[in-house]
Motif scaffolding. Structure first.
Motif, PDB file in Angstrom:
ATOM      1  N   PHE A   1      43.149 -37.817   9.247  1.00  0.00           N
ATOM      2  CA  PHE A   1      42.167 -38.604   8.503  1.00  0.00           C
ATOM      3  C   PHE A   1      42.430 -40.111   8.610  1.00  0.00           C
ATOM      4  O   PHE A   1      42.551 -40.822   7.609  1.00  0.00           O
ATOM      5  CB  PHE A   1      42.070 -38.071   7.065  1.00  0.00           C
ATOM      6  CG  PHE A   1      41.517 -36.666   7.090  1.00  0.00           C
ATOM      7  CD1 PHE A   1      40.151 -36.452   7.105  1.00  0.00           C
ATOM      8  CD2 PHE A   1      42.371 -35.570   7.208  1.00  0.00           C
ATOM      9  CE1 PHE A   1      39.634 -35.163   7.197  1.00  0.00           C
ATOM     10  CE2 PHE A   1      41.859 -34.277   7.305  1.00  0.00           C
ATOM     11  CZ  PHE A   1      40.486 -34.074   7.302  1.00  0.00           C
ATOM     12  N   HIS A   2      42.542 -40.515   9.842  1.00  0.00           N
ATOM     13  CA  HIS A   2      42.570 -41.929  10.260  1.00  0.00           C
ATOM     14  C   HIS A   2      41.596 -41.972  11.424  1.00  0.00           C
ATOM     15  O   HIS A   2      41.790 -41.248  12.419  1.00  0.00           O
ATOM     16  CB  HIS A   2      44.001 -42.306  10.672  1.00  0.00           C
ATOM     17  CG  HIS A   2      44.165 -43.670  11.274  1.00  0.00           C
ATOM     18  ND1 HIS A   2      45.030 -44.618  10.756  1.00  0.00           N
ATOM     19  CD2 HIS A   2      43.617 -44.236  12.372  1.00  0.00           C
ATOM     20  CE1 HIS A   2      44.992 -45.716  11.494  1.00  0.00           C
ATOM     21  NE2 HIS A   2      44.143 -45.504  12.507  1.00  0.00           N
ATOM     22  N   PHE A   3      40.562 -42.790  11.319  1.00  0.00           N
ATOM     23  CA  PHE A   3      39.521 -42.837  12.352  1.00  0.00           C
ATOM     24  C   PHE A   3      40.140 -42.823  13.756  1.00  0.00           C
ATOM     25  O   PHE A   3      41.087 -43.562  14.040  1.00  0.00           O
ATOM     26  CB  PHE A   3      38.684 -44.112  12.193  1.00  0.00           C
ATOM     27  CG  PHE A   3      37.702 -44.302  13.313  1.00  0.00           C
ATOM     28  CD1 PHE A   3      36.405 -43.848  13.199  1.00  0.00           C
ATOM     29  CD2 PHE A   3      38.088 -44.924  14.499  1.00  0.00           C
ATOM     30  CE1 PHE A   3      35.505 -44.008  14.240  1.00  0.00           C
ATOM     31  CE2 PHE A   3      37.188 -45.089  15.551  1.00  0.00           C
ATOM     32  CZ  PHE A   3      35.901 -44.634  15.412  1.00  0.00           C
ATOM     33  N   HIS A   4      39.575 -42.015  14.623  1.00  0.00           N
ATOM     34  CA  HIS A   4      39.977 -42.029  16.035  1.00  0.00           C
ATOM     35  C   HIS A   4      38.824 -41.536  16.878  1.00  0.00           C
ATOM     36  O   HIS A   4      37.974 -40.773  16.410  1.00  0.00           O
ATOM     37  CB  HIS A   4      41.232 -41.187  16.279  1.00  0.00           C
ATOM     38  CG  HIS A   4      41.125 -39.798  15.736  1.00  0.00           C
ATOM     39  ND1 HIS A   4      41.334 -39.501  14.409  1.00  0.00           N
ATOM     40  CD2 HIS A   4      40.807 -38.627  16.339  1.00  0.00           C
ATOM     41  CE1 HIS A   4      41.158 -38.218  14.217  1.00  0.00           C
ATOM     42  NE2 HIS A   4      40.822 -37.659  15.374  1.00  0.00           N
ATOM     43  N   THR A   5      38.822 -41.990  18.113  1.00  0.00           N
ATOM     44  CA  THR A   5      37.792 -41.563  19.058  1.00  0.00           C
ATOM     45  C   THR A   5      38.475 -40.844  20.209  1.00  0.00           C
ATOM     46  O   THR A   5      39.424 -41.361  20.807  1.00  0.00           O
ATOM     47  CB  THR A   5      37.019 -42.793  19.583  1.00  0.00           C
ATOM     48  OG1 THR A   5      36.427 -43.445  18.461  1.00  0.00           O
ATOM     49  CG2 THR A   5      35.935 -42.382  20.558  1.00  0.00           C
ATOM     50  N   HIS A   6      37.996 -39.636  20.484  1.00  0.00           N
ATOM     51  CA  HIS A   6      38.541 -38.849  21.596  1.00  0.00           C
ATOM     52  C   HIS A   6      37.886 -39.275  22.908  1.00  0.00           C
ATOM     53  O   HIS A   6      36.650 -39.390  22.995  1.00  0.00           O
ATOM     54  CB  HIS A   6      38.217 -37.355  21.409  1.00  0.00           C
ATOM     55  CG  HIS A   6      38.892 -36.719  20.237  1.00  0.00           C
ATOM     56  ND1 HIS A   6      40.065 -36.016  20.356  1.00  0.00           N
ATOM     57  CD2 HIS A   6      38.550 -36.660  18.928  1.00  0.00           C
ATOM     58  CE1 HIS A   6      40.420 -35.545  19.166  1.00  0.00           C
ATOM     59  NE2 HIS A   6      39.512 -35.929  18.278  1.00  0.00           N
ATOM     60  N   LEU A   7      38.711 -39.475  23.922  1.00  0.00           N
ATOM     61  CA  LEU A   7      38.228 -39.698  25.288  1.00  0.00           C
ATOM     62  C   LEU A   7      38.653 -38.469  26.076  1.00  0.00           C
ATOM     63  O   LEU A   7      39.852 -38.235  26.274  1.00  0.00           O
ATOM     64  CB  LEU A   7      38.877 -40.960  25.878  1.00  0.00           C
ATOM     65  CG  LEU A   7      38.706 -42.241  25.050  1.00  0.00           C
ATOM     66  CD1 LEU A   7      39.496 -43.387  25.687  1.00  0.00           C
ATOM     67  CD2 LEU A   7      37.245 -42.604  24.899  1.00  0.00           C
ATOM     68  N   ILE A   8      37.678 -37.656  26.475  1.00  0.00           N
ATOM     69  CA  ILE A   8      38.006 -36.352  27.072  1.00  0.00           C
ATOM     70  C   ILE A   8      37.407 -36.242  28.470  1.00  0.00           C
ATOM     71  O   ILE A   8      36.202 -35.960  28.627  1.00  0.00           O
ATOM     72  CB  ILE A   8      37.506 -35.190  26.176  1.00  0.00           C
ATOM     73  CG1 ILE A   8      37.994 -35.374  24.728  1.00  0.00           C
ATOM     74  CG2 ILE A   8      37.950 -33.848  26.745  1.00  0.00           C
ATOM     75  CD1 ILE A   8      37.473 -34.312  23.765  1.00  0.00           C
ATOM     76  N   PRO A   9      38.242 -36.447  29.491  1.00  0.00           N
ATOM     77  CA  PRO A   9      37.746 -36.232  30.850  1.00  0.00           C
ATOM     78  C   PRO A   9      37.372 -34.759  31.033  1.00  0.00           C
ATOM     79  O   PRO A   9      38.055 -33.863  30.514  1.00  0.00           O
ATOM     80  CB  PRO A   9      38.955 -36.595  31.739  1.00  0.00           C
ATOM     81  CG  PRO A   9      39.845 -37.427  30.870  1.00  0.00           C
ATOM     82  CD  PRO A   9      39.646 -36.887  29.477  1.00  0.00           C
ATOM     83  N   ARG A  10      36.290 -34.516  31.742  1.00  0.00           N
ATOM     84  CA  ARG A  10      35.836 -33.149  31.977  1.00  0.00           C
ATOM     85  C   ARG A  10      35.863 -32.825  33.465  1.00  0.00           C
ATOM     86  O   ARG A  10      35.607 -33.689  34.300  1.00  0.00           O
ATOM     87  CB  ARG A  10      34.408 -32.984  31.437  1.00  0.00           C
ATOM     88  CG  ARG A  10      34.311 -33.200  29.919  1.00  0.00           C
ATOM     89  CD  ARG A  10      35.095 -32.165  29.125  1.00  0.00           C
ATOM     90  NE  ARG A  10      34.683 -30.825  29.448  1.00  0.00           N
ATOM     91  CZ  ARG A  10      33.685 -30.173  28.839  1.00  0.00           C
ATOM     92  NH1 ARG A  10      33.044 -30.761  27.845  1.00  0.00           N
ATOM     93  NH2 ARG A  10      33.369 -28.952  29.188  1.00  0.00           N
ATOM     94  N   TYR A  11      36.177 -31.561  33.741  1.00  0.00           N
ATOM     95  CA  TYR A  11      36.343 -31.101  35.120  1.00  0.00           C
ATOM     96  C   TYR A  11      35.471 -29.867  35.320  1.00  0.00           C
ATOM     97  O   TYR A  11      35.426 -29.000  34.435  1.00  0.00           O
ATOM     98  CB  TYR A  11      37.816 -30.779  35.381  1.00  0.00           C
ATOM     99  CG  TYR A  11      38.730 -31.951  35.061  1.00  0.00           C
ATOM    100  CD1 TYR A  11      39.002 -32.932  36.009  1.00  0.00           C
ATOM    101  CD2 TYR A  11      39.288 -32.095  33.779  1.00  0.00           C
ATOM    102  CE1 TYR A  11      39.817 -34.026  35.709  1.00  0.00           C
ATOM    103  CE2 TYR A  11      40.101 -33.180  33.467  1.00  0.00           C
ATOM    104  CZ  TYR A  11      40.355 -34.140  34.435  1.00  0.00           C
ATOM    105  OH  TYR A  11      41.149 -35.223  34.123  1.00  0.00           O
ATOM    106  N   LYS A  12      34.804 -29.806  36.449  1.00  0.00           N
ATOM    107  CA  LYS A  12      33.951 -28.633  36.728  1.00  0.00           C
ATOM    108  C   LYS A  12      34.733 -27.359  36.486  1.00  0.00           C
ATOM    109  O   LYS A  12      35.843 -27.204  36.987  1.00  0.00           O
ATOM    110  CB  LYS A  12      33.469 -28.672  38.184  1.00  0.00           C
ATOM    111  CG  LYS A  12      32.292 -29.595  38.362  1.00  0.00           C
ATOM    112  CD  LYS A  12      31.773 -29.609  39.794  1.00  0.00           C
ATOM    113  CE  LYS A  12      30.817 -30.770  39.943  1.00  0.00           C
ATOM    114  NZ  LYS A  12      31.054 -31.585  41.127  1.00  0.00           N
TER     115      LYS A  12
END
Ligand code: AMP
Ligand code: ZN
Length: 135
Positions: A98-109
């Motif tokens: 519960f501390h603001f965060h943004t996920h950066l999620i690389p996606r792979y076929k």
């Protein structure tokens, strides 16, 4: 403002070590300890805000440009085929820290990452309700 009981406050401010990819006066970007995919990283503001609604506008305005900058590097470096930017608010929305965060999620076929929902049907009642909030 920092919260002494918040682990992301401690990580963001360097009191707890992390796999840091980027740091400036306002943010630290770290690799997620339990990644959904290769390169999964988190943008953490250094000041505590529990969620998006507590985040000052000035900080919020910097998040997406940072997501774009770091996301582009991760995507190119890891050779991802797509990319999710995810931000959860509240337990029922999947927030666990519960501390603001943004996920950066690389996606792979063919990967097994799940950022999905069952599509519903837009109800007339909800259109009226939502529109009334802005009139
Ligand atoms: P959320 O479910 O949106 O609150 O996301 C919390 C994320 O933080 C999860 O993906 C966790 O794997 C990640 N996480 C929790 N503790 C740590 C930590 N100490 N270092 C790095 N990532 C963490
Ligand atoms: Zn915090």
């Amino acid at each position: 403002m920092r919260d002494d009981n918040c682990i992301f406050c401690k990580i963001a401010n360097g009191e707890i070590p992390s796999a840091t990819l980027y740091e400036d006066d306002d943010f630290r970007v770290i690799m997620d300890l339990n990644p959904a995919s290769r390169g999964h990283s988190l943008i953490l503001p250094k000041d505590h805000a529990a969620n998006l609604f507590e985040l000052p506008d000035e900080t919020a305005a910097k998040v997406l440009p940072l997501a774009k900058k770091i996301g582009a590097k991760l995507s190119e470096g890891f050779g991802s085929d797509g990319f999710n930017v995810v931000q959860n608010n509240g337990e029922c929305a999947g927030q666990t820290v519960f501390h603001f965060h943004t996920h950066l999620i690389p996606r792979y076929k063919g990967d097994t990452v799940s950022v999905k929902w069952v599509p519903g049907k837009l109800a007339e009642e909800d259109i009226e309700k939502a529109k009334s909030l802005f009139s």
